[in-house]
Design a protein around this motif. Structure first.
Motif, short mmCIF file in Angstrom:
data_model
loop_
_atom_site.label_atom_id
_atom_site.label_comp_id
_atom_site.label_asym_id
_atom_site.label_seq_id
_atom_site.Cartn_x
_atom_site.Cartn_y
_atom_site.Cartn_z
N ILE A 111 4.00 18.49 -11.40
CA ILE A 111 2.52 18.77 -10.88
C ILE A 111 2.24 19.07 -9.68
O ILE A 111 1.26 20.12 -9.43
CB ILE A 111 1.72 17.37 -11.00
N VAL A 112 3.09 19.22 -8.90
CA VAL A 112 3.12 19.77 -7.30
C VAL A 112 4.45 19.70 -6.90
O VAL A 112 5.34 19.18 -7.26
CB VAL A 112 2.01 18.72 -6.76
N THR A 113 4.47 20.79 -5.62
CA THR A 113 5.58 20.97 -5.20
C THR A 113 6.01 19.80 -4.15
O THR A 113 4.86 19.42 -3.52
CB THR A 113 5.73 22.20 -4.58
N ALA B 279 1.65 18.19 2.03
CA ALA B 279 0.40 18.83 3.07
C ALA B 279 -0.76 17.95 2.19
O ALA B 279 -1.88 17.66 3.17
CB ALA B 279 0.35 20.45 2.61
N CYS B 280 -0.94 17.90 1.13
CA CYS B 280 -1.97 17.25 0.51
C CYS B 280 -2.17 15.76 0.81
O CYS B 280 -3.15 15.32 1.27
CB CYS B 280 -1.94 17.21 -1.06
N VAL B 281 -1.20 15.01 1.12
CA VAL B 281 -1.26 13.61 1.36
C VAL B 281 -1.49 13.42 3.02
O VAL B 281 -2.18 12.68 3.38
CB VAL B 281 0.03 12.92 0.98
N LYS B 282 -0.80 14.44 3.86
CA LYS B 282 -0.90 14.46 5.15
C LYS B 282 -2.28 14.71 5.48
O LYS B 282 -3.06 14.06 6.35
CB LYS B 282 0.03 15.37 5.81
N TRP B 283 -2.79 15.72 5.11
CA TRP B 283 -4.13 16.11 5.64
C TRP B 283 -5.28 15.45 4.75
O TRP B 283 -6.34 15.01 5.20
CB TRP B 283 -4.23 17.86 5.47
N GLY B 284 -5.34 15.39 3.35
CA GLY B 284 -6.32 14.71 2.64
C GLY B 284 -6.46 13.25 2.58
O GLY B 284 -7.38 12.77 2.63
N ILE B 285 -5.26 12.72 3.01
CA ILE B 285 -5.14 11.18 3.21
C ILE B 285 -4.86 10.64 4.25
O ILE B 285 -5.41 9.76 4.86
CB ILE B 285 -4.35 10.57 1.96
N VAL C 57 0.92 -1.28 0.12
CA VAL C 57 0.07 0.03 0.00
C VAL C 57 0.83 1.35 0.03
O VAL C 57 0.74 2.12 -0.74
CB VAL C 57 -0.96 0.03 1.13
N LEU C 58 2.09 1.24 0.88
CA LEU C 58 2.84 2.42 1.15
C LEU C 58 3.48 2.65 -0.46
O LEU C 58 3.68 3.96 -0.86
CB LEU C 58 3.76 2.06 2.11
N TYR C 59 4.14 1.68 -1.01
CA TYR C 59 4.74 1.66 -2.30
C TYR C 59 3.60 1.95 -3.39
O TYR C 59 4.36 2.78 -4.18
CB TYR C 59 5.53 0.56 -2.63
N ALA C 60 2.50 1.71 -3.49
CA ALA C 60 1.72 2.18 -4.22
C ALA C 60 1.35 3.86 -4.18
O ALA C 60 1.55 4.42 -5.20
CB ALA C 60 0.13 1.60 -4.11
N ILE C 61 1.32 4.35 -3.13
CA ILE C 61 1.12 5.64 -2.76
C ILE C 61 2.53 6.39 -3.38
O ILE C 61 2.28 7.62 -3.82
CB ILE C 61 0.90 6.11 -1.27
N LEU C 62 3.72 5.97 -2.64
CA LEU C 62 4.93 6.37 -2.91
C LEU C 62 5.13 6.71 -4.29
O LEU C 62 5.65 7.33 -5.12
CB LEU C 62 6.12 5.65 -2.41
N ARG C 63 4.86 5.42 -5.20
CA ARG C 63 5.19 5.42 -6.70
C ARG C 63 4.25 6.70 -7.28
O ARG C 63 4.89 7.22 -8.36
CB ARG C 63 4.75 4.14 -7.31
N GLU C 64 2.94 6.87 -7.05
CA GLU C 64 2.41 7.97 -7.53
C GLU C 64 2.91 9.12 -7.12
O GLU C 64 3.03 10.25 -8.02
CB GLU C 64 0.68 7.67 -7.03
N CYS C 65 3.12 9.32 -5.93
CA CYS C 65 3.85 10.61 -5.23
C CYS C 65 4.95 10.96 -6.33
O CYS C 65 5.28 12.15 -6.56
CB CYS C 65 4.32 10.45 -4.00
N MET C 66 6.00 9.95 -6.47
CA MET C 66 7.21 10.41 -7.09
C MET C 66 6.86 10.66 -8.59
O MET C 66 7.62 11.85 -9.03
CB MET C 66 8.08 9.25 -6.96
N ALA C 67 5.96 9.96 -9.24
CA ALA C 67 5.57 10.29 -10.45
C ALA C 67 4.93 11.82 -10.66
O ALA C 67 5.34 12.83 -11.41
CB ALA C 67 4.42 9.54 -11.15
N LEU C 68 4.15 12.27 -9.48
CA LEU C 68 3.74 13.55 -9.55
C LEU C 68 4.77 14.58 -9.42
O LEU C 68 4.80 15.87 -10.12
CB LEU C 68 2.54 13.81 -8.50
#
Ligand code: NAI
Ligand SMILES: Cc1ncc(C(=O)O)c(C(=O)O)c1O
Length: 311
Positions: free
Chosen positions: A206-208, A214-220, A190-201
């Motif tokens: 797409i984002v700083t 901030a988005c992942v901490k509060w939104g997810i 699960v963590l590496y699915a999240i991290l893969r998408e984060c690194m691609a973004l």
């Protein structure tokens, strides 16, 4: 009678070893922390003092009689041990060598648990004479603060060992999660699915990094710390998940290699806190300050989460 071993040995005293040792010791276990490196043992002794303070701050279960001793003499560290927790670097060849070496020094009744992040237990046990005594016990970092442990039997693991390890984990008040063996187990998949998408973004601009955090901490992260992903779907509506996954899943990153962004940083010697720079840059004193902030935050969050009902 307690399910806990009287004496346990933790093999490998890097990032994970001291926290694992301290958690068991606070629950009353006599723990021997072993490392092949004298410097690692010296660092672990210093880390242990800090970890003890953290365990007191989170009111971790406390029983008399526990202790941690530190050493580089393997046979002395294994003397009388009923449970060995292997926490050496994540390399199959090294782990197989260490397991075979341990086995040559211990009695048949001694259990060996591996803290591998995701190497299949069955593969690791191929170097062993008695692979039935090997089981996955995956702690999450920092191990003295994250009260959940994945329990992963391999194909050869003695079924009685599964219940035994679950009893041990419950005895120091952690939540055991029993899983079928699969590379990466559940948490890191699960963590590496999240991290893969984060690194691609990040790679696509797409984002700083600050915006992403901030988005992942509060939104997810904030939401998922209260409600797990299965319950989250009920909260959102399965029809919404169908609508969004129908167009989004095919857009998500599906690369199979380590992202170039990470490889470039590593080539520059930027490994994170341990080298003073990583995804972010750190000035003098910044790493210690960040570590402190993270630990303080995790202590506060664990206390709050422990005080609310499971949903
Ligand atoms: N760092 C993390 O966030 C997490 C790591 N893990 C897993 O835990 C294991 C250990 O990870 P870390 O503590 O991060 O590694 P680390 O690299 O910080 O520490 C490993 C320690 O093992 C020692 N070592 C190397 N060869 C040895 C040998 N033959 N005998 C005894 N000690 C030896 C090293 O000197 C070092 O001190 C790995 O399998 C890793 O994947 C699991 C959960 C989280
Ligand atoms: C980046 C990363 N990789 C592996 C692990 C692990 O659980 O093995 C962790 C962790 O937090 O524990 C991690 O952060």
């Amino acid at each position: 009678m307690s399910s806990l071993p009287r004496i346990a040995t933790v093999v490998g005293s890097g990032t994970m070893g001291p926290g694992i040792a301290a958690t068991l010791a606070r629950a009353g276990v006599t723990v021997r922390l072993y490392d092949i490196s004298t410097e690692a043992i010296e660092r672990a002794e210093a880390a242990y003092g800090v970890v003890q303070g953290v365990l007191a701050a989170v009111d971790s279960p406390s029983a008399p009689g526990g202790s941690v001793t530190f050493g580089t003499d393997l046979d002395a560290s294994l003397e009388g041990s009923e449970l060995i927790i292997e926490a050496v670097p994540e390399r199959l060849d090294l782990k197989q060598k260490v397991l075979a070496d341990l086995e040559a020094r211990i009695g048949d009744e001694v259990i060996i648990a591996t803290n591998t992040s995701g190497i299949p237990i069955t593969t690791m046990g191929k170097s062993m004479t008695l692979p039935g005594r090997l089981i996955g016990m995956h702690w999450s970092n920092p191990p003295h603060l994250i009260p959940m442990i994945e329990v992963i039997p391999g194909e050869d693991t003695d079924p009685a060992l599964v219940e035994k390890l679950i009893g041990i984990v419950k005895a120091f008040d952690y939540v055991p999660v029993l899983e079928k063996e699969i590379p990466g187990f559940v948490e890191n998949r699960v963590l590496y699915a999240i991290l893969r998408e984060c690194m691609a973004l990040l790679d696509e601009g797409i984002v700083t990094p600050e915006g992403l955090d901030a988005c992942v901490k509060w939104g997810i992260g904030y939401k998922l710390s209260v409600v797990g992903p299965t319950r989250l779907l009920d909260m959102a509506g399965l029809d919404i998940y169908q609508a969004v996954s129908g167009y989004l899943n095919k857009e998500l990153d599906a690369s199979t290699e380590t992202p170039k962004l990470i490889l470039d940083k590593i080539a520059e010697g930027k490994l994170g806190f341990k080298s003073g720079a990583g995804m972010y840059e750190y000035g003098p004193g910044d790493v210690d300050a960040k570590r402190k902030e993270i630990i303080t935050g995790l202590i506060a969050a664990r206390k709050t989460l422990s005080s609310i009902p499971e949903v």
